[in-house]
Design a protein around this motif. Structure first.
Motif, PDB file in Angstrom:
ATOM      1  N   THR B  32       0.860  -1.180   0.000  1.00  0.00           N
ATOM      2  CA  THR B  32       0.000   0.000   0.000  1.00  0.00           C
ATOM      3  C   THR B  32       0.894   1.228   0.000  1.00  0.00           C
ATOM      4  O   THR B  32       2.092   1.116   0.182  1.00  0.00           O
ATOM      5  CB  THR B  32      -0.904   0.052   1.242  1.00  0.00           C
ATOM      6  N   LYS B  33       0.281   2.387  -0.200  1.00  0.00           N
ATOM      7  CA  LYS B  33       1.063   3.622  -0.141  1.00  0.00           C
ATOM      8  C   LYS B  33       0.249   4.706   0.532  1.00  0.00           C
ATOM      9  O   LYS B  33      -0.990   4.669   0.489  1.00  0.00           O
ATOM     10  CB  LYS B  33       1.464   4.047  -1.546  1.00  0.00           C
ATOM     11  N   PRO B  34       0.923   5.670   1.165  1.00  0.00           N
ATOM     12  CA  PRO B  34       0.192   6.783   1.770  1.00  0.00           C
ATOM     13  C   PRO B  34      -0.606   7.516   0.707  1.00  0.00           C
ATOM     14  O   PRO B  34      -0.156   7.651  -0.431  1.00  0.00           O
ATOM     15  CB  PRO B  34       1.301   7.668   2.326  1.00  0.00           C
ATOM     16  N   PHE B  35      -1.790   7.964   1.090  1.00  0.00           N
ATOM     17  CA  PHE B  35      -2.687   8.567   0.111  1.00  0.00           C
ATOM     18  C   PHE B  35      -3.446   9.698   0.783  1.00  0.00           C
ATOM     19  O   PHE B  35      -3.926   9.556   1.901  1.00  0.00           O
ATOM     20  CB  PHE B  35      -3.650   7.481  -0.396  1.00  0.00           C
ATOM     21  N   ILE B  36      -3.541  10.825   0.094  1.00  0.00           N
ATOM     22  CA  ILE B  36      -4.198  11.995   0.670  1.00  0.00           C
ATOM     23  C   ILE B  36      -5.601  12.119   0.075  1.00  0.00           C
ATOM     24  O   ILE B  36      -5.762  12.239  -1.132  1.00  0.00           O
ATOM     25  CB  ILE B  36      -3.401  13.293   0.369  1.00  0.00           C
ATOM     26  N   ARG B  38      -9.019  14.161  -0.402  1.00  0.00           N
ATOM     27  CA  ARG B  38      -9.581  15.509  -0.309  1.00  0.00           C
ATOM     28  C   ARG B  38     -11.040  15.539  -0.757  1.00  0.00           C
ATOM     29  O   ARG B  38     -11.719  16.540  -0.577  1.00  0.00           O
ATOM     30  CB  ARG B  38      -8.764  16.489  -1.162  1.00  0.00           C
ATOM     31  N   ASN B  54       3.173   1.938   6.751  1.00  0.00           N
ATOM     32  CA  ASN B  54       3.661   3.300   7.030  1.00  0.00           C
ATOM     33  C   ASN B  54       3.062   3.891   8.301  1.00  0.00           C
ATOM     34  O   ASN B  54       1.907   3.649   8.620  1.00  0.00           O
ATOM     35  CB  ASN B  54       3.312   4.239   5.873  1.00  0.00           C
ATOM     36  N   MET B  58       3.902  10.921  10.571  1.00  0.00           N
ATOM     37  CA  MET B  58       4.986  11.833  10.188  1.00  0.00           C
ATOM     38  C   MET B  58       4.514  12.977   9.280  1.00  0.00           C
ATOM     39  O   MET B  58       5.161  14.003   9.209  1.00  0.00           O
ATOM     40  CB  MET B  58       6.177  11.091   9.586  1.00  0.00           C
ATOM     41  N   TYR B  59       3.362  12.786   8.642  1.00  0.00           N
ATOM     42  CA  TYR B  59       2.857  13.873   7.784  1.00  0.00           C
ATOM     43  C   TYR B  59       2.231  15.013   8.604  1.00  0.00           C
ATOM     44  O   TYR B  59       2.080  16.121   8.111  1.00  0.00           O
ATOM     45  CB  TYR B  59       1.804  13.344   6.803  1.00  0.00           C
ATOM     46  N   ARG B  62       4.017  18.330   8.942  1.00  0.00           N
ATOM     47  CA  ARG B  62       4.364  19.058   7.718  1.00  0.00           C
ATOM     48  C   ARG B  62       3.513  20.303   7.568  1.00  0.00           C
ATOM     49  O   ARG B  62       2.309  20.272   7.827  1.00  0.00           O
ATOM     50  CB  ARG B  62       4.130  18.158   6.510  1.00  0.00           C
ATOM     51  N   GLU B  64       2.300  21.751   4.982  1.00  0.00           N
ATOM     52  CA  GLU B  64       1.174  21.637   4.042  1.00  0.00           C
ATOM     53  C   GLU B  64      -0.075  21.117   4.740  1.00  0.00           C
ATOM     54  O   GLU B  64      -1.190  21.487   4.378  1.00  0.00           O
ATOM     55  CB  GLU B  64       1.482  20.661   2.902  1.00  0.00           C
TER      56      GLU B  64
END
Lengths: 350, 288
Positions: B32-36, B38, B54, B58-59, B62, B64
């Motif tokens: 899997t991967k981090p995904f934002i 919206r 993950n 950690m995000y 940030r 942003e």
């Protein structure tokens, strides 16, 4: 092209001779983390079915850290001292750097990097090692979802960058193709280990290797980037990108470096050439504090543009071999082939 | 997985959050991967499974994401430990984060591998927070965590029994592979300094050269900075392309903090942080 046959046992003998003669034989390590200088034939890994290691062998040509010169305070002046590895050493030319078992996605790296290291300035550190390097390539039977060599003009059987090229014929034998003049000269002393080749059997093996479908058109990316420089696609990737240098440091052709001074002891300093990466904020920050690439999106755009546009524009080469190391190792799963394919899709929509 | 998608849509639609940090399917099935997220359409892509390795906390630090007001985050227990520690260290405001807590009975150690008893991550073997200890909503169900031998701990004991010289040789060999890509730092939820000491160049405190001295300087300073703060998510070790066993250092530091001060980072919002607290009764016998 000449072709010979060499048994695995004889390949071992050849490597043993090289090690004994103090040549630098570089092979992939057992755990596929990186490459190392072999000290014994038991360490040989020539695996056509293996996954590319996390890190490439580029550090043997373009060291991760190396001194450019040393300096010592001498009253009102400084004495500059050449590092030992570049200072004229009669035997150095004869010490070959033999890269053993480079897949078609690894073998072209020296040739690709040589353009940037010989463009306006001739980088003696790289050149000196490139000249004495011998690349023994290896046909590739491995393929996973991260591979994309066929999308960048290579394929699992391509000999680009190899001086010699191995094709595994069966459990015991390799076909060894003599690709370059350098390779021809290199094998002369070892010809007794080889027998007559059978090109027909070799092509049978090579023909069986299935080529992966192309994932993207690189020419399209090249055209698209400049007019779409501010496209949101880069910010989208930048949002999850950690900004670590894994991709650049694992890459067989990323070649950026930083120059720093450090002390070696109380009386002596040295100027070092160290790997650097465009994904670091520190890479482009100006002395004033201004940073032209102040977001991760801009840094990721640089990565794509340098690989598929700038290097093409300047040297006519793609700065990518499709090995997939950057995608396989990315801690947040960013897959460069997917990103470029997405760019292709966006470009097609216009 | 529908309940996660539905919850995400609900939070976006009722305006609780503008953005949710979650996971989406990666390139291959076991990744899997981090995904934002919206939008409601994005929410359809959310996944949660054994391969959601993950630590998304950690995000949160940030810029942003800090701009977005309340940020939704899909978090396992170990990720919540990081969130709690970040709140305690005043890096994230408690009211600025909406935790979608996920019951988790273990994740895979190496991405791409099939999840089973031999590939379950070491951190999951001793996990105390299969059900997140802080959350705004709780989803998913628990299964039994696979059991296996903790080889990492065996190696730790072996290193403990070494002489100082042997230990130095062990770490010298491990650090030799370091390429100074700083993936360990970038993947770490606790490494949030705006300017890391390794990036300071006027003067340069940590040599950027990847030689023995530079590699020791970097890896030791990072270990020290994490003592009593590391929540044990082990993202640094996973991110490392050179496969340096960083968990050995962090775990040892964590165990020392626990033994000496009876403190485990990220467990309780109301406990003051270890390194941010001064107590007149603190032992001083190490000053000689």
């Amino acid at each position: 092209m000449e072709e010979k046959l060499i048994s695995k046992v004889n390949l071992k003998m050849l490597v043993a001779d090289l090690i004994k003669a103090n040549h630098i034989v570089v092979g992939q390590d057992e755990k596929a983390v990186g490459w190392k200088r072999l000290s014994h034939t038991d360490e040989i890994v020539v695996n056509s079915n293996g996954v590319p290691s996390n890190l490439s062998y580029k550090e043997f040509l373009f060291a991760k850290t190396e001194p450019i010169f040393y300096f010592r305070n001498n009253k009102d002046n400084y004495d500059l001292i050449e590092p030992a590895n570049v200072a004229a050493s009669p035997n150095l030319d004869e010490q070959k750097i033999v890269i053993l078992g480079a897949k078609p996605c690894d073998a072209p790296s020296i040739e690709i990097m040589s353009h940037v290291f010989n463009w306006d300035y001739k980088d003696k550190f790289f050149n000196e090692k490139a000249e004495r390097s011998i690349v023994i390539g290896l046909a590739c039977h491995y393929q996973d979802e991260f591979c994309f060599c066929t999308s960048v003009g290579l394929n699992p059987t391509s000999e680009a960058g190899s001086d010699l090229f191995l094709v595994p014929l069966d459990d015991k034998n390799f076909a060894i193709k003599i690709v370059s003049d350098k390779g021809k000269e290199f094998v002369q002393p070892f010809i007794q280990y080889m027998s007559e080749g059978n090109p027909k059997a070799t092509s049978e093996v090579l023909d069986k290797i299935k080529l992966q479908e192309r994932k993207f058109e690189q020419a399209k990316v090249r055209e698209w980037i400049a007019p779409n420089f501010e496209h949101k696609i880069f910010d989208k990737v930048g949002e999850t990108c950690l900004g670590c240098g894994q991709c650049a440091f694992a890459c067989p052709v990323c070649h950026c470096f930083d120059i720093v001074d450090e002390e070696c002891n109380y009386t002596c300093g040295r100027r070092m050439k160290n790997w650097d990466a465009c994904q670091f904020g520190l890479f482009t920050i100006h002395g004033s504090g201004h940073n032209p690439r102040d977001t991760q999106g801009k840094r990721y755009r640089q990565r794509i543009a340098h690989k598929f546009k700038y290097y093409q524009d300047k040297f006519g080469k793609t700065l990518c071999t499709g090995c997939g190391r950057c995608s396989r190792g990315c801690p947040v799963g960013i897959d460069i082939a997917q990103v470029v394919r997405e760019i292709n899709l966006v470009a097609n929509q216009v | 997985m529908n309940e996660l998608k539905e919850k995400a849509k609900e939070l976006l639609q009722n305006g609780t959050v503008k953005v949710i940090i979650g996971f989406a399917q990666g390139t291959i099935p076991n990744r899997t991967k981090p995904f934002i997220v919206r939008s409601v359409e994005d929410a359809e892509k959310l996944v949660f499974n054994k391969y959601c390795v993950n630590n998304l906390a950690m995000y949160l630090t940030r810029k942003e994401f800090k701009r977005n007001g309340v940020v939704g985050i899909v978090a396992k227990g170990c990720d919540v430990k990081a969130i709690v520690q970040l709140i305690q260290e005043n890096q994230v405001k408690k009211d600025d984060v909406y935790i979608i807590g996920m019951n988790c009975s273990g994740v895979v150690s190496e991405l791409g591998e099939e999840f089973n008893e031999s590939t379950v991550a070491t951190k999951c073997l001793h996990c105390m927070v299969h059900t997140p200890h802080l959350h705004h909503t709780l989803l998913g169900s628990l299964e039994e965590t696979p059991k296996r031998e903790d080889k990492n701990f065996v190696l730790m004991q072996k290193i403990d029994s070494m002489t100082a010289e042997e230990r130095f040789d062990f770490w010298e060999a491990e650090f030799e592979r370091c390429v100074k890509c700083y993936a360990c730092r970038q993947a770490c939820p606790m490494c949030y300094c705006e300017k890391c000491i390794a990036d300071k160049s006027i003067p340069r405190w940590i040599e950027s050269s990847a030689h023995t001295r530079g590699n020791f300087a970097w890896n030791m300073i990072r270990a020290f900075h994490l003592a009593g703060r590391c929540v044990g998510c082990n993202e640094c070790e996973r991110a490392c392309p050179a496969e340096i066993p960083l968990s050995l250092l962090n775990r040892k530091m964590g165990m020392t903090a626990n033994k000496e001060f009876d403190y485990i980072p990220g467990m309780n919002l109301n406990t003051p942080t270890l390194v941010g607290t001064y107590d007149v009764n603190d032992r001083e016998d190490f000053i000689k």
